[in-house]
Design an enzyme around this catalytic site. Structure first.
Site, PDB file in Angstrom:
ATOM      1  N   TYR A  37       0.824  -1.216   0.000  1.00 46.29           N
ATOM      2  CA  TYR A  37       0.000   0.000   0.000  1.00 46.29           C
ATOM      3  C   TYR A  37       0.856   1.263   0.000  1.00 46.29           C
ATOM      4  CZ  TYR A  37      -4.274  -2.621   1.242  1.00 46.29           C
ATOM      5  OH  TYR A  37      -5.354  -3.466   1.251  1.00 46.29           O
ATOM      6  N   THR A  89      -2.005  -5.274  -7.279  1.00 43.67           N
ATOM      7  CA  THR A  89      -2.056  -4.416  -6.100  1.00 43.67           C
ATOM      8  C   THR A  89      -2.586  -5.196  -4.912  1.00 43.67           C
ATOM      9  OG1 THR A  89      -4.347  -3.695  -6.404  1.00 43.67           O
ATOM     10  CG2 THR A  89      -2.632  -2.436  -7.553  1.00 43.67           C
ATOM     11  N   ASP A  90      -2.383  -4.639  -3.728  1.00 47.94           N
ATOM     12  CA  ASP A  90      -3.138  -5.081  -2.568  1.00 47.94           C
ATOM     13  C   ASP A  90      -4.554  -4.539  -2.723  1.00 47.94           C
ATOM     14  OD1 ASP A  90      -3.843  -6.156  -0.115  1.00 47.94           O
ATOM     15  OD2 ASP A  90      -2.034  -5.441   0.885  1.00 47.94           O
ATOM     16  N   TRP A  91      -5.461  -4.993  -1.885  1.00 48.73           N
ATOM     17  CA  TRP A  91      -6.876  -4.689  -2.080  1.00 48.73           C
ATOM     18  C   TRP A  91      -7.185  -3.213  -1.780  1.00 48.73           C
ATOM     19  CZ3 TRP A  91      -5.572  -8.883  -3.830  1.00 48.73           C
ATOM     20  CH2 TRP A  91      -6.433  -9.885  -4.232  1.00 48.73           C
TER      21      TRP A  91
END
Length: 791
Positions: free
Chosen positions: A697, A728-730
């Site tokens: 992030y 990506t991360d969420w």
């Protein structure tokens, strides 16, 4: 693989990852003939894992009290009845907390037991066991306060009362990482076992060690300081801009170089037996250094030992740490008086230092002292490698230069490092040889991944599908060339089951498998099958936060809660990491999951990081190797044939604290990045053939990691040659329109399709780059879904 086999693995792996920190008077192992007084809520209600994506819910957890009784120990009546009554009265609270993200806690309130009740219990038992629990998790960090990194006053009081009343006291630490034990230093504690977080067979693993059924062989993957202030990474961790002022001096590199005495050093761990190590011959093959260490079990019971190899590099233009871990190996189970010859190998180019001024990795002239032992504070000199002139190993370019005004790097100038009696004489007596500079082949890594400048154009009117690609009748470029802007945007975004609320049940966004974290776009038209990913690294997590246990599917209940990443790294075992990956692969087959959002290999920079339990170590070699072997177990069979499943190595990079993780900026020198924080990823990715990487992030030196062209197209793809996908991360905070050009292929869980479509139409999203990202995603689907289909 039968579930019972995986349960045995969990039990065995956790016991090998638990570290015996103290054992005065050989108090352990403890005969089952003894009656034991059991204290501490965590003895009856343990923390199997931390919370968040790395948790596993609705598992049958074996508690310590249950395991002690199963092993034949008798529990002292007074303490046991008080504890079990307390647990029973709080049962619903514990169940709710373990299922609901909003209510997760760092520690449960300690059982109320008076000093008089403790004293009465001591009349029925000589031995007392106290378990202290400490949790942590995603989106929150520990604090340097009581009940977090420090013992709570009621925990200290319990330990003080028990150790005063009982003849023998055993302390078990069921914790996410190091704790400050200052408040109980004067207590009469015979034995301390760092049990870490051992998964769903936790109690059995603990009792296997207490009873001597298993001889402790775990070693610390992270330094335990005496107090928090002894760590060099305390400044700015709760600010939006986090300065990594310690530079390369992370963990034991700092404690050894600046001669700060740790409570327990990196690599430390006791056994019920003793070992002798003797260095044997060494031989050189180009840049590869090999040497033999003969390990003998000199005690009375069978056990395993870890041979740790460190190298001390000479100071030149650049300061060096006192020593760096450069190789390690764990012995087989050695019977009393049995020996094993361990061959240790390392590549000199991998211990080269990064020269920021000239953007290159170099071996500076001087003596390189090779050491061996069983912890960073218990080594001896094996031999010396002489480098007679500077050797350049890798030429590159500086890609992630920080704002130097934000950094105030510490220096060891004027500080005497750690040393031990006889060290100088060992160095003087050691055999030395000159490294042949011609053995080092110069590698040039100064290019970026090619950024396409021409659009893919359909070659004819025929509809090409992914099935055609598999059959050799088309390429992925032929398929992607046909995509409309909307179709391209769909593939570059995940698919969420409820587009009206992208944050609903975050981490459980898939349609194909209930409870999975997300999935990729599917298309009957282009024969693109469903590809689902599940959270990790505690296992294949399919439970949905905030829902009752009864709502879990039968498949969900089949999933296994494995030991934490830190516990696995504490084993220092390639075999255990590989077997763990194989077990996860089997769970993926059962649940029909193609991708696993693990392993997590970020560095244990600071002990307060909430996600440290998911990660491996403060050392990049140990973290990287563990991650590589886990990935190999998931992705390949014994013949190294692909199995159709993949890991997603995360969080790339510098996710070293959870405070404001979505927007915080990690300000790091390029040298520290390349020698510490990125090195773990390089090892894990390049040694395993990893197929996917997840970005973090946070920002790195002012740019989000998920939109950093220099990080992704520069280092990851250009220098390391990674050709898999990056996701990506969420729900990242980075600009969705920048992802594809930077080399981040996939935005998860899928809430930016409109942004991408608009960007493709108005030119703010580079369509050629987006098409290249789409090609990489389709290649991943070919390597997973189509491999599975045709196995």
């Amino acid at each position: 693989m039968k579930r019972t086999e995986k349960m045995e693995f969990v039990r065995h792996a956790a016991s090998e990852g638990m570290v015996l920190l103290k054992n005065d008077n050989n108090t352990l192992p403890l005969s089952s003939k003894n009656t034991v007084a059991l204290f501490g809520i965590a003895s009856y209600q343990c923390f199997k894992l931390g919370w968040g994506s790395g948790d596993m819910l609705a598992q049958r957890i074996i508690q310590i009290d249950e395991a002690l009784e199963a092993a034949g120990y008798k529990l002292e009546k007074t303490s046991n009845e008080i504890a079990r009554a307390w647990v029973s009265s709080h049962k619903e609270e514990y169940q709710r907390v373990n299922r609901n993200w909003a209510e997760w806690v760092f520690r449960f309130n300690e059982i109320e037991i008076t000093e008089e009740q403790v004293n009465n219990a001591s009349k029925g038992a000589e031995y007392a066991i106290i378990t202290i629990g400490r949790c942590s998790g995603e989106a929150d960090d520990l604090k340097n306060e009581e009940g977090f990194f420090k013992l709570h006053s009621d925990e200290s009081a319990l330990i003080r009362n028990v150790s005063k009343s009982f003849k023998h006291t055993i302390l078990i630490l069921n914790t996410c990482g190091p704790l400050d034990l200052t408040s109980i230093e004067d207590c009469n504690i015979d034995s301390i076992l760092y049990a870490s977080m051992g998964g769903e067979r936790f109690g059995y693993s603990v009792v296997d060690l207490i009873s001597g059924e298993t001889n402790p062989s775990g070693k610390l993957s992270t330094t335990w300081a005496r107090v928090y202030e002894d760590y060099p990474t305390t400044e700015g961790i709760t600010t939006m801009l986090v300065p990594y002022n310690e530079g390369i001096y992370v963990g034991y590199r700092y404690f050894d170089t600046f001669n700060v005495e740790p409570r327990y050093p990196f690599g430390f761990g006791l056994s019920y037996t003793t070992f002798d190590m003797k260095a044997g011959d060494f031989f050189v093959d180009g840049s590869i250094i090999n040497f033999v260490v003969n390990v003998t079990n000199t005690g009375n019971v069978a056990g395993k030992e870890v041979v740790q190899c460190y190298i001390s590099c000479p100071d030149g233009k650049m300061e060096k740490a006192y020593q760096d871990l450069c190789a390690y190996a764990k012995t087989k189970l050695l019977q009393p008086q049995q020996s094993e010859e361990i061959v240790i190998s390392f590549d000199m180019t991998e211990i080269a230092s990064y020269d920021e001024e000239n953007a290159r990795f170099v071996l500076e002239a001087g003596n390189y002292i090779v050491r061996y032992g069983n912890s960073s504070r218990n080594t001896h000199v094996a031999f010396v490698i002489k480098v007679e002139g500077e050797i350049v190993c890798v030429k590159t370019v500086n890609r992630l230069v920080p704002n130097n005004d934000a950094l105030k790097l510490i220096s060891k100038k004027g500080i005497a490092p750690y040393t031990y009696a006889g060290e100088a004489q060992e160095i003087a007596d050691a055999e030395a040889f000159v490294l042949d500079p011609n053995a080092i082949e110069l590698v040039v890594c100064d290019k970026y991944e090619d950024t396409p400048d021409e659009l893919l154009i359909p070659k004819d009117d025929k509809l090409y599908t992914l099935e055609d690609v598999w059959n050799g009748d088309a390429t992925v470029e032929d398929v992607v060339a046909q995509f409309s802007n909307e179709e391209l945007a769909m593939l570059l975004n995940g698919v969420i089951y409820d587009s009206s609320n992208a944050n609903a049940n975050v981490g459980s966004m898939a349609i194909k498998v209930r409870g999975a974290a997300g999935e990729l776009w599917t298309s009957e038209k282009y024969k693109i099958p469903t590809n689902a990913v599940a959270d990790g690294p505690g296992g294949i997590r399919l439970s949905i936060f905030g829902t009752p246990e009864e709502s879990d599917t039968d498949v969900c209940k089949e999933m296994v809660a494995y030991p934490s990443g830190t516990c696995l790294a504490n084993t220092w075992s390639f075999d255990i990491a590989l077997k763990f990956g194989m077990c996860v692969y089997d769970d993926m087959c059962i649940s029909d999951i193609e991708g696993w959002l693990a392993p997590g290999i970020n560095i244990h920079r600071n002990p307060l990081n909430g996600r440290n339990f998911e990660y491996m170590s403060e050392d990049p070699l140990l973290a990287g190797k563990t991650g590589a072997y886990i990935t190999l177990g998931v992705q390949y069979d014994e013949e190294t044939e692909p199995l159709g499943r993949y890991t997603t190595i995360k969080h790339f990079a510098c996710n070293n604290i959870e405070y404001e993780r979505g927007v915080s900026d990690s300000v790091v020198s390029e040298r520290a990045l390349r020698e510490i924080y990125l090195k773990a990823f390089k090892i894990a990715i390049m040694e395993s053939g990893a197929l996917a990487v997840m970005t973090a992030y946070n920002k790195i030196n002012g740019e989000f990691s998920s939109t950093s062209f220099d990080l992704l197209n520069g280092i990851l793809r250009g220098e390391w040659g990674f050709d898999g996908i990056v996701m990506t991360d969420w729900n990242p905070c980075s600009d969705a329109k920048k992802h594809s050009y930077a080399g981040n292929d996939l935005i998860m869980p899928g809430c930016h399709k409109t942004d991408i479509i608009q960007g493709l139409e108005d030119g703010t999203v580079n369509k050629a780059s987006a098409q290249k990202c789409a090609c990489r995603i389709l290649n991943l689907i070919l390597k997973s879904n189509y491999v599975l289909k045709n196995r």
